[in-house]
Design a protein around this motif. Structure first.
Motif, short mmCIF file in Angstrom:
data_model
loop_
_atom_site.label_atom_id
_atom_site.label_comp_id
_atom_site.label_asym_id
_atom_site.label_seq_id
_atom_site.Cartn_x
_atom_site.Cartn_y
_atom_site.Cartn_z
N TYR A 11 48.55 84.62 54.92
CA TYR A 11 49.81 85.00 54.11
C TYR A 11 51.07 84.52 54.81
O TYR A 11 52.08 84.11 53.84
CB TYR A 11 49.67 86.53 54.30
CG TYR A 11 51.04 87.32 53.54
CD1 TYR A 11 50.80 87.75 52.23
CD2 TYR A 11 52.09 87.62 54.29
CE1 TYR A 11 52.01 88.21 51.63
CE2 TYR A 11 53.28 88.11 53.73
CZ TYR A 11 53.36 88.49 52.42
OH TYR A 11 54.34 89.19 51.62
N TRP A 12 50.95 84.38 55.97
CA TRP A 12 52.44 83.68 56.23
C TRP A 12 52.15 82.14 56.65
O TRP A 12 51.18 81.70 57.03
CB TRP A 12 52.59 84.28 57.87
CG TRP A 12 53.00 85.68 57.79
CD1 TRP A 12 53.92 86.29 57.64
CD2 TRP A 12 51.95 86.77 58.28
NE1 TRP A 12 53.87 87.65 57.50
CE2 TRP A 12 52.42 88.09 58.00
CE3 TRP A 12 50.35 86.84 58.50
CZ2 TRP A 12 51.75 89.09 58.24
CZ3 TRP A 12 49.70 87.69 58.72
CH2 TRP A 12 50.36 89.30 58.47
N SER A 29 51.12 80.75 60.02
CA SER A 29 50.10 81.44 60.61
C SER A 29 49.14 80.15 61.14
O SER A 29 49.11 78.97 60.96
CB SER A 29 49.38 82.13 59.57
OG SER A 29 48.65 81.52 58.50
N THR A 82 45.52 86.90 50.21
CA THR A 82 46.43 87.56 50.87
C THR A 82 46.68 88.92 50.27
O THR A 82 45.72 89.39 49.21
CB THR A 82 47.69 86.97 50.51
OG1 THR A 82 48.00 87.02 49.02
CG2 THR A 82 47.69 85.39 50.67
N THR A 94 60.17 94.48 51.73
CA THR A 94 59.87 94.47 53.19
C THR A 94 58.76 94.72 53.56
O THR A 94 58.09 94.45 54.63
CB THR A 94 61.07 95.02 53.98
OG1 THR A 94 60.88 96.45 53.71
CG2 THR A 94 62.37 94.60 53.83
N GLY A 122 54.67 92.03 53.71
CA GLY A 122 54.12 91.27 54.94
C GLY A 122 53.33 92.17 56.06
O GLY A 122 52.47 91.94 56.64
N ASP A 131 49.86 93.32 54.76
CA ASP A 131 48.81 92.27 55.00
C ASP A 131 48.47 92.25 56.52
O ASP A 131 47.20 92.08 56.79
CB ASP A 131 49.63 90.81 54.82
CG ASP A 131 48.62 89.82 54.86
OD1 ASP A 131 47.99 89.29 53.72
OD2 ASP A 131 48.28 89.16 55.86
#
Length: 612
Positions: A164-165, A168, A343, A360, A363, A366
């Motif tokens: 997702y990031w 990562s 994700t 917000t 994330g 996740d």
């Protein structure tokens, strides 16, 4: 057997189980002077595999933590979106109710049997004792395989969530670290493992309750965005689900809606399975006669209740025609299969939060999904290792009995954990997840959990029906309608109706789990390739095929027969056991507290609350 004890009660349990002529003797240590194996294995046996029993350290809150953590994975958070797309919010809610009904029926059977026969490895023991030796072995093998595949699937899901990031880890590094964490958590000793799972349970409860509360607030108008929802059942059945620009069902009308709900129920079973894990802890439970029946009666109700409430409120906050929801077989930006779990972006909860204008949380969710998938995989490894440990102890091969069927000095079955962990290497297939061939293989791994588990559940319901017939035959020894039975054991109401319902539903779900693939092949459904349909068909029936292949092969080779009521004359443990015998079974020396002190101490009441 892994029944450990110097107390008379647990000696009695062990003798009763092994008095069966078809049950193999417990493992014996190797003769280190005459062993023809390698010196390395001889050294391992002498230095590491010294004990043949597990450590009874798990208290009730540890047991429920392991079971709850195993039951709550990623299904409710992620794959519930596919169910919403296929059946609509109302269809998804109906599917969850039917799936919960199946689990309710099975667990009522298991709770009563374990209250009468609190032995180690009851999921294997019940069909072995009340139906057939071959069925008991088949249940053990397929239960081990199902949980290995569950561990692989959940690890792959956790790996994909880490992407997702942008900053990562790579897929390979993430998979390695997750697998390492799984092994270390299982190898640390059962007492510490139970404490970790108890913490995981409460974190997952907080996560689910937080999402439910957030869905209620979003429905009430919290957030700058506009909530677009349509709480209705789908107009019929279509294997790819419904989109705003393509609402035409392949099978319209009431029949199509019924088929859609049925297909959603089959998919929802993956999310609801896991309540039986409380029985897997029997060989390590500190007070099995008291805690196992209670945990088996009530623990599974917690995830079922959460799932029903969660799917209701997320259905009130989402449009099931939204193209962001995962739709099976439809290609988006990447490839068809794993786009839905890459994700958290296709989670119905995340979509509802994004629609509300809250930027917000996706994330954070996740990261929560990574935690949920990892801890569920952790429980799957625990279950598979303890199942393999029991199978090894019953094995006729001395080498297996004296390695996989033994523990280290800390009474942790490291060999069984290691062997059960080896299939985890399949999680590295996530590295090639963008290739269709590997996606199809991963899809099969996921379905290799649901199919065998339906067979295992059906076997437990059949065992209960045989259990009831044996009790009627030996009514002078154990009368199910007597007051003493109700005081000492759990008597499930409306039996054998629940057992029959569970057996019928599990059998039907197993037999017709691949009907959608057959329909797609015959009707040449739009957006569904022939290759996808064939893979779906194999995935649906591979598990049941393996189950019945092992069962029939073993029966033909060993010539086993269905148990008669005469074979069950020693299946009952009617002797009363004191609380001291139940707890101090040769593994612990604890101080007892009077029942009056336990009733009056406020902190103990709070402890009883936390024990669930």
């Amino acid at each position: 057997m892994a029944v450990n004890g110097n107390s008379s009660l647990f000696k009695h349990l062990q003798v009763e189980v092994q008095s069966d002529p078809d049950t193999l003797s417990p493992p014996r240590p190797l003769d280190h002077h005459n062993d023809r194996g390698s010196s390395v294995l001889a050294w391992l046996n002498y230095e590491i595999f010294r004990k043949d029993c597990l450590d009874r350290k798990l208290k009730r809150h540890h047991i429920t933590g392991i079971a709850f953590s195993g039951a709550v994975g990623i299904g409710i958070f992620q794959t519930s979106g596919e169910i919403l797309a296929l059946g609509g919010p109302v269809g998804a809610l109906l599917a969850f109710i039917f799936a919960g009904l199946v689990i309710f029926s099975v667990m009522r059977c298991l709770a009563e049997m374990v209250s009468v026969r609190p032995v180690a490895a009851p999921l294997i023991d019940f069909p072995h004792t009340f139906v057939d030796e071959a069925l008991g072995l088949t249940v053990g093998i397929m239960y081990w395989l199902a949980n290995c595949m569950s561990m692989v699937t959940l690890t792959i899901a956790a790996t994909m969530f880490t992407q997702y990031w942008e900053s990562s880890f790579g897929v390979t590094a993430a998979t390695f670290l997750l697998l390492l964490a799984l092994f270390l958590m299982n190898a640390c000793g059962v007492e510490l493992y139970g404490r970790m799972e108890w913490v995981f349970k409460w974190l997952k409860i907080a996560l689910i309750l937080g999402l439910i509360l957030l869905m209620i607030l979003i429905k009430a108008g919290v957030g700058p965005g506009r909530v677009d929802s349509n709480f209705e059942i789908s107009p019929g059945y279509k294997s790819t689900g419904f989109l705003e620009n393509d609402k035409q069902p392949a099978i319209p009308g009431t029949g199509g809606r019924i088929l859609a709900v049925w297909t959603c129920t089959t998919m929802a079973m993956f999310q609801f399975m896991g309540g039986e894990i409380v029985l897997v802890t029997a060989g390590e439970a500190k007070r099995p006669m008291r805690n196992l029946p209670i945990a088996a009666r009530y623990m599974y109700l917690l995830p079922i209740s959460f799932y029903l409430v969660a799917i209701l409120f997320v259905g009130l906050n989402i449009n099931y025609l939204d193209p962001r929801i995962y739709h099976s077989h439809i290609s988006y930006h990447l490839q068809p299969r794993l786009e839905g779990i890459q994700t958290a972006g296709r989670s119905p909860f995340v979509i509802a939060i994004e629609n509300a204008g809250i930027s917000t949380l996706p994330g954070f969710l996740d990261a929560c999904y990574i935690f949920s998938a990892l801890t569920a995989a952790n429980s799957a490894l625990y279950v598979s290792s303890r199942t393999l440990f029991t199978l090894a102890q019953r094995s006729s091969f001395p080498r297996i009995r004296n390695t996989i069927g033994r523990t280290n000095n800390g009474q942790t079955p490291l060999a069984a954990i290691t062997v059960s962990f080896l299939p985890g290497a399949l999680a590295f297939l996530a590295v090639r997840a963008k290739e269709i061939a590997f996606q199809e293989l991963i899809h099969v791994f996921g379905r290799l959990y649901t199919g065998p588990m339906l067979c295992v559940y059906a076997a437990q319901c059949l065992s209960f029906l045989r259990f009831l017939s044996a009790i009627k035959f030996y009514s002078q020894t154990l009368n199910r309608d007597s007051d003493s039975y109700r005081q000492k054991h759990y008597r499930a109401h409306w039996q054998p109706l629940w057992a029959i319902l569970g057996l019928v539903l599990c059998s039907l779900l197993m037999l017709f789990s691949g009907w959608a693939a057959i329909y797609d092949l015959a009707a040449k459904s739009k957006n569904v390739s022939r290759a996808d349909s064939i893979v779906d068909l194999i995935a649906a029936y591979l598990g049941p095929f393996l189950f019945f292949t092992i069962l029939i092969t073993y029966k033909l080779l060993r010539g086993t027969r269905i148990r008669s009521t005469d074979d069950m004359r020693n299946a009952w443990f009617v002797r009363d056991a004191s609380e001291k015998e139940d707890e101090d079974n040769g593994t612990a020396h604890t101080t007892t507290t009077s029942s009056r002190a336990r009733r009056t101490a406020p902190r103990n009441r709070f402890y009883e609350f936390l024990s669930w």
